[in-house]
Design an enzyme around this catalytic site. Structure first.
Site, PDB file in Angstrom:
ATOM      1  N   CYS A 415       0.811  -1.224   0.000  1.00 37.41           N
ATOM      2  CA  CYS A 415       0.000   0.000   0.000  1.00 37.41           C
ATOM      3  C   CYS A 415       0.840   1.269   0.000  1.00 37.41           C
ATOM      4  O   CYS A 415       0.453   2.283  -0.584  1.00 37.41           O
ATOM      5  CB  CYS A 415      -0.968  -0.001   1.183  1.00 37.41           C
ATOM      6  SG  CYS A 415      -0.170  -0.105   2.801  1.00 37.41           S
ATOM      7  N   HIS A 684      -1.775   1.201   7.327  1.00 35.89           N
ATOM      8  CA  HIS A 684      -2.282   1.150   5.958  1.00 35.89           C
ATOM      9  C   HIS A 684      -2.270   2.540   5.341  1.00 35.89           C
ATOM     10  O   HIS A 684      -2.818   3.488   5.900  1.00 35.89           O
ATOM     11  CB  HIS A 684      -3.708   0.579   5.941  1.00 35.89           C
ATOM     12  CG  HIS A 684      -4.269   0.434   4.562  1.00 35.89           C
ATOM     13  ND1 HIS A 684      -3.675  -0.353   3.600  1.00 35.89           N
ATOM     14  CD2 HIS A 684      -5.360   0.985   3.975  1.00 35.89           C
ATOM     15  CE1 HIS A 684      -4.390  -0.286   2.479  1.00 35.89           C
ATOM     16  NE2 HIS A 684      -5.407   0.525   2.694  1.00 35.89           N
TER      17      HIS A 684
END
Length: 769
Positions: A415, A684
C-alpha cells in the site's frame, strides 16, 4: 525525553492478553532508571509502565513478559525489521554478545546476495535520520576487502548521506544477524550461483543420518545404512521406520537424488525445478511473491508436495532464507521445531523446513486467481503499454478512474508503494522526468513507465503483478532484501527511485539562513518541531515555517516538487491530532535570496527579524520582513528594542529605491500548489489527489479497499470522488476545531487526521526540470 543512558531496556517476549491492545512480542521498550528504582523501593515491579519504541505514552506490562536488555543489545535488535526476526535473533546469545563487542577495524564476514564476503567494519551506528525513541537501530558498515572488493552495493553512503568512504560497490550496511567475526567463520560456505550436480555437494550424507524420501504415495523416514555406487548413480540403503506396506521396519534402496536429510529439507535438487521445462508447475517461478500464509508447492525427486507457509526467516547457521511449511500429516518431519526451537506449532510430522527459493505458488489455485472485473481480465490489464500517456485530464477522471478495480491493485504490504505511485503519476507530470531520463537501470525505468504509469493513465488500472514486478527488480538490485514482502515508508521508496535507481537531481535545495554558500540537496523534507510552539490546529504552512525557523533553514531556490513528511513516526506517533492541508504553500518568505514584502506596508523589505517570528501582532504565520521605515517603528517598542534585524540580500534586478510614481515595486509571491496527500492509519496507506482546479476536485484512493477470498483471494482497489474535502477546507479554524472526526462527512476525516506526506508542485518551475 530522557537520554538513552538513563533508561532500562526490555524486549517483549510474548503477546500480552487482548485487553492490552495492539502489542506484539518482539517490540523494544524502556523505562526511566529513576522511575524503575522508585518502584523497586515500593515493591511495585510486578507490572511496569514501559514506553514502547515509536510510542509516546506508557504501556503497563507484566514483568514476566519483559526480558531485560543492555542498551547495545536493544540497538542491535532494533535494526531488524520485524518483531519475529528480533525474537529469533534473541535466541542466538552468542551472536548478540559478539556483535556487542565488535568495533571499527574488526575483520568480519558479511552476508550479501547469499554469499559470505570478507571485509572490515568501517562504521557502527544508525543509518536512519529520525527516531521517536531514545535509541535507534545500529547497523554495521562494512568495506569489502581482497577478492570480494566490488561485490557490495554502495560506496559507504545510504540515502545521500556518507557514513564512511570506500570504492564503488565495496560497501554494505547490514544488521548484526548478517555479520560474523572472521575468527568464527560462517558455518555454511558461500553459495555458488549454479545448482550443484547432486545433493552431496552441499548436504553430504553419512551413515547414521536421519533422512526422508518419497515413495509412490507417501513420505518415508529412516536411517542411512550405506551409500553405494550403481550404473544408475549413487544409491542409498535406508532402514525405514515403515516399509511400503506400512509395516514397521524394512530396508529400501533409494536414488541419492530423492533423499533429504531430515534436519533440514533443503536439497539442491529442488533448485533444479524449472517451470519452463515443467509445464505442470505453472508460470510463476519467483519466490518473492510468497509470504506467510501462501499456498505453495515444491518438487522432491519427481513428486510435487503442497503446503502452507507458516514462517519465513533465517535458521541458525544457514545463510539462505528458509520457510516452514505445514504439509499433510505424515509427509512432514517435525512439528515446527528445528534444533530445539519452535517456529510454529503444527501437528507431528506436518512441518517441513525448505529453502524459500525452492517454493512456487500452488498452481492448483494460481490459475483460478485470474479474475475478470469491469470486463477486463487481470492478466490482460497486466500487459505492457508501450505508448507514452500524459496525466489523466480533469474531465476524464470520472469515467477513467472512479470506481472499484481502479487505481493500483494492492498485494502483500504494497500500500505504501501503491499510494505513492498513484499520487505522483495519476494526475501530475511534475516527476515525469524520472520516466524518460537516461539511466543505467533501464529495466526498472521501463517497468515503471510501461507497466505502471502508462496503464494507469490509459486504462485507469494497474494489476498487482506489475507492482510486484517492480518490487522484485528493486529487491534483485539488493537495495533492500524485503521489498517484496514488508511494508516500507513511502519517502524511502521515492528516495530510492529518484536517487539511487534513476539518479534524478534532488528537487529540493536548502541552505542555512544567512549562509547562501552552504547548500544541501535532498529529495524530501522531514518536518521537525521543537516543543517551544503554541500550535494547536496547525496548517502545513505553519509547520513548514516553524520547522525552517527552528533549524535556521531557507530554500536556496524554488523547487519544482516539494515533498513534505509531517512530524510523526510512521503509524506510531502523531504530534497533532489534526493538520490542515494548505492547498497553496506560500514559500516567498522561505527563499534565501528572493525579494521580500514588508509584512506591514507591503512594499519591498530591507530587513528580516528572527526575534519577531513568533510575534502574531504582525502576521499569523511566517518570517517577519520589514522595510526600513516599518522596522524602525516596530523596533522602537520597548519589548523589541533588543532585537537585531538582519539586512536582506536582493537578487540582481531589484532595487530599494522606489519609482517616482505612485506604483511602488511590490515583490512577486512564490506559491506551490498541493496535488496529493498520503495518509496512514493502523499500518495502511491511502492517498488523496487534487485532480482539477475546482475546490471539490478531490479523489480518494485505497489499493486494498475490499477483498475477494481469503489467503488465495485478491484485493480490490478503489478510487472514489470526495468533493466533501473542499467543503472542510473552506471552513475557518474555529469551525474545523469543533469538528468531531468520526462525524466528518465521507473520507474527509482521513485527510485531516491521518496526513503523513504532502506533495506540492510549482507549475512554472516544473517546465524547466
Amino acid at each position: 525525553m530522557a537520554s538513552a543512558e538513563n533508561n532500562i531496556y526490555f524486549i517483549i517476549t510474548a503477546k500480552p492478553p487482548s485487553q492490552c491492545g495492539h502489542i506484539e512480542a518482539g517490540e523494544i521498550c524502556f523505562i526511566d532508571k529513576q522511575r524503575f528504582e522508585a518502584r523497586q523501593k515500593r515493591n511495585e515491579t510486578d507490572v511496569l509502565p514501559v514506553i514502547r519504541i515509536g510510542f509516546a505514552l506508557d504501556t503497563r506490562l507484566d514483568k514476566v513478559l519483559l526480558k531485560p536488555l543492555t542498551r547495545r543489545s536493544a540497538e542491535l535488535l532494533l535494526a531488524l525489521e520485524s518483531n519475529e526476526e528480533r525474537l529469533l535473533a534473541l535466541k542466538d546469545h552468542e551472536a548478540l554478545e559478539e556483535a556487542s563487542i565488535l568495533s571499527k577495524g574488526c575483520q568480519v564476514y558479511v552476508e550479501y546476495k547469499r554469499q559470505w564476503l570478507k571485509g572490515v567494519i568501517r562504521y557502527i551506528g544508525s543509518i536512519t535520520t529520525y527516531s521517536s525513541g531514545p535509541i535507534k537501530g545500529v547497523f554495521f558498515g562494512v568495506e569489502l576487502q581482497g577478492e570480494d572488493t566490488g561485490k557490495g552495493q554502495n560506496d559507504g553512503s545510504y540515502l545521500s548521506k556518507t557514513y564512511f568512504t570506500c570504492s564503488k560497490n565495496s560497501g554494505i550496511f547490514a544488521p548484526f544477524t548478517r555479520i560474523k567475526p572472521v575468527d568464527r567463520k560462517p558455518s555454511a560456505p558461500p553459495l555458488t550461483t549454479q545448482s550443484s550436480p547432486s545433493m552431496t555437494s552441499t548436504e553430504p550424507l553419512s551413515v547414521g543420518d536421519r533422512v526422508t524420501f518419497f515413495g509412490d504415495k507417501n513420505a518415508h523416514h529412516g536411517m542411512v545404512m550405506a551409500i553405494e555406487d550403481s550404473p544408475d548413480g549413487k544409491m542409498v540403503l535406508i532402514s525405514t521406520d515403515k516399509d511400503e506396506d506400512g509395516k514397521q521396519g524394512g530396508e529400501m534402496t533409494v536414488p541419492l537424488d530423492c533423499v533429504i536429510k531430515e534436519e533440514l529439507l533443503n536439497t539442491d535438487e529442488t533448485e533444479k525445478m524449472d517451470t519452463s521445462q515443467s509445464p505442470e508447475m505453472g508460470g510463476v517461478t519467483d519466490s518473492e511473491e510468497i509470504s506467510v500464509g501462501s499456498l505453495v508447492q515444491f518438487i522432491v525427486g519427481k513428486k510435487i508436495v503442497y503446503g502452507i507457509v507458516r514462517w519465513i526467516g533465517y535458521l541458525p547457521d544457514y545463510p539462505e532464507k528458509s520457510a516452514l511449511l505445514e504439509v499433510e500429516e505424515g509427509i512432514g518431519v517435525s512439528d515446527g521445531t528445528y534444533k530445539g526451537k519452535q517456529y510454529f506449532k503444527c501437528p507431528p510430522q506436518s512441518g517441513l523446513f525448505v529453502k524459500l527459493s525452492c517454493c512456487r505458488p500452488d498452481d492448483r489455485f494460481y490459475a483460478a486467481k485470474e479474475k475478470v472485473f469491469n470486463g477486463h481480465s487481470d492478466k490482460a490489464l497486466a500487459s505492457v503499454e508501450e505508448e507514452n500517456v500524459p496525466p489523466i485530464r480533469t474531465e476524464d477522471v470520472s469515467k477513467l478512474l472512479i470506481g472499484q478495480m481502479k487505481g493500483i491493485q494492492g498485494h502483500c504490504n504494497s500500500c505504501y508503494m501503491d499510494s505513492a505511485l498513484f499520487s505522483v503519476f495519476s494526475c501530475s507530470s511534475v516527476l515525469d522526468s524520472l520516466l524518460f531520463k537516461s539511466t543505467q537501470h533501464q529495466t526498472i525505468q521501463s517497468i515503471l513507465l510501461k507497466s505502471i504509469v502508462n496503464p494507469l493513465r490509459k486504462q485507469g488500472f494497474v494489476s498487482e503483478r506489475s507492482v510486484m514486478n517492480l518490487r522484485k527488480q528493486l529487491q534483485n538490485r539488493e537495495r533492500c532484501p524485503t521489498y517484496t514482502t514488508d511494508e516500507k515508508d513511502p519517502e524511502e521508496f521515492l528516495s530510492l527511485i529518484m536517487q539511487e535507481i534513476l539518479s534524478l537531481d534532488p528537487p529540493l535545495k536548502l541552505c542555512l539562513s544567512g549562509s547562501r554558500h552552504k547548500e544541501q540537496s535532498c529529495y524530501y523534507y522531514q518536518i521537525f518541531m521543537d516543543y517551544n510552539h503554541h500550535l494547536v490546529l496547525p496548517t502545513v504552512q505553519q509547520l513548514l515555517e516553524h520547522s525552517f525557523f527552528s533549524n535556521s533553514l531557507k530554500l536556496a531556490e524554488v523547487p519544482a516538487c516539494l515533498i513534505l513528511t509531517m512530524p510523526r513516526s510512521g503509524k506510531s506517533f502523531k504530534m497533532f491530532p489534526k493538520i490542515i492541508p494548505s492547498t497553496e504553500l506560500d514559500i516567498t518568505g522561505l527563499l534565501a535570496d528572493g525579494p521580500q514584502q514588508c509584512v506591514l506596508c507591503g512594499q519591498l523589505a530591507n530587513e528580516e527579524c528572527a526575534e519577531c517570528f513568533r510575534d502574531a501582532l504582525f502576521s499569523d504565520t511566517g518570517f517577519k520582513y520589514f522595510c526600513l521605515k516599518c522596522s524602525t517603528q516596530v523596533h522602537s517598542h520597548q519589548q523589541r528594542r533588543r532585537h537585531t534585524p538582519r539586512s536582506l540580500h536582493l537578487p540582481q534586478g531589484f532595487s530599494y529605491s522606489q519609482s517616482s510614481g505612485s506604483d511602488p515595486r511590490t515583490p512577486p509571491r512564490e506559491k506551490l500548489e498541493l496535488f496529493a496527500v498520503l495518509c496512514i492509519e493502523t499500518s495502511h496507506y491511502v492517498s488523496f489527489v487534487k485532480y482539477g482546479p475546482q475546490d471539490t476536485d478531490w479523489i480518494f484512493f485505497d489499493s486494498m479497499a475490499d477483498r475477494v477470498g481469503e489467503s488465495n483471494g485478491y484485493n480490490i482497489p478503489e478510487v472514489r470522488a470526495c468533493p466533501e474535502v473542499g467543503q472542510y477546507l473552506h471552513m475557518s479554524l474555529a469551525q474545523l476545531a469543533n469538528q468531531v472526526p468520526r462525524e466528518m462527512e465521507g473520507v474527509a476525516k482521513r485527510l485531516f487526521c491521518d496526513g503523513y506526506m504532502y506533495l506540492y508542485q510549482s507549475k512554472s518551475m516544473s517546465l524547466y526540470r
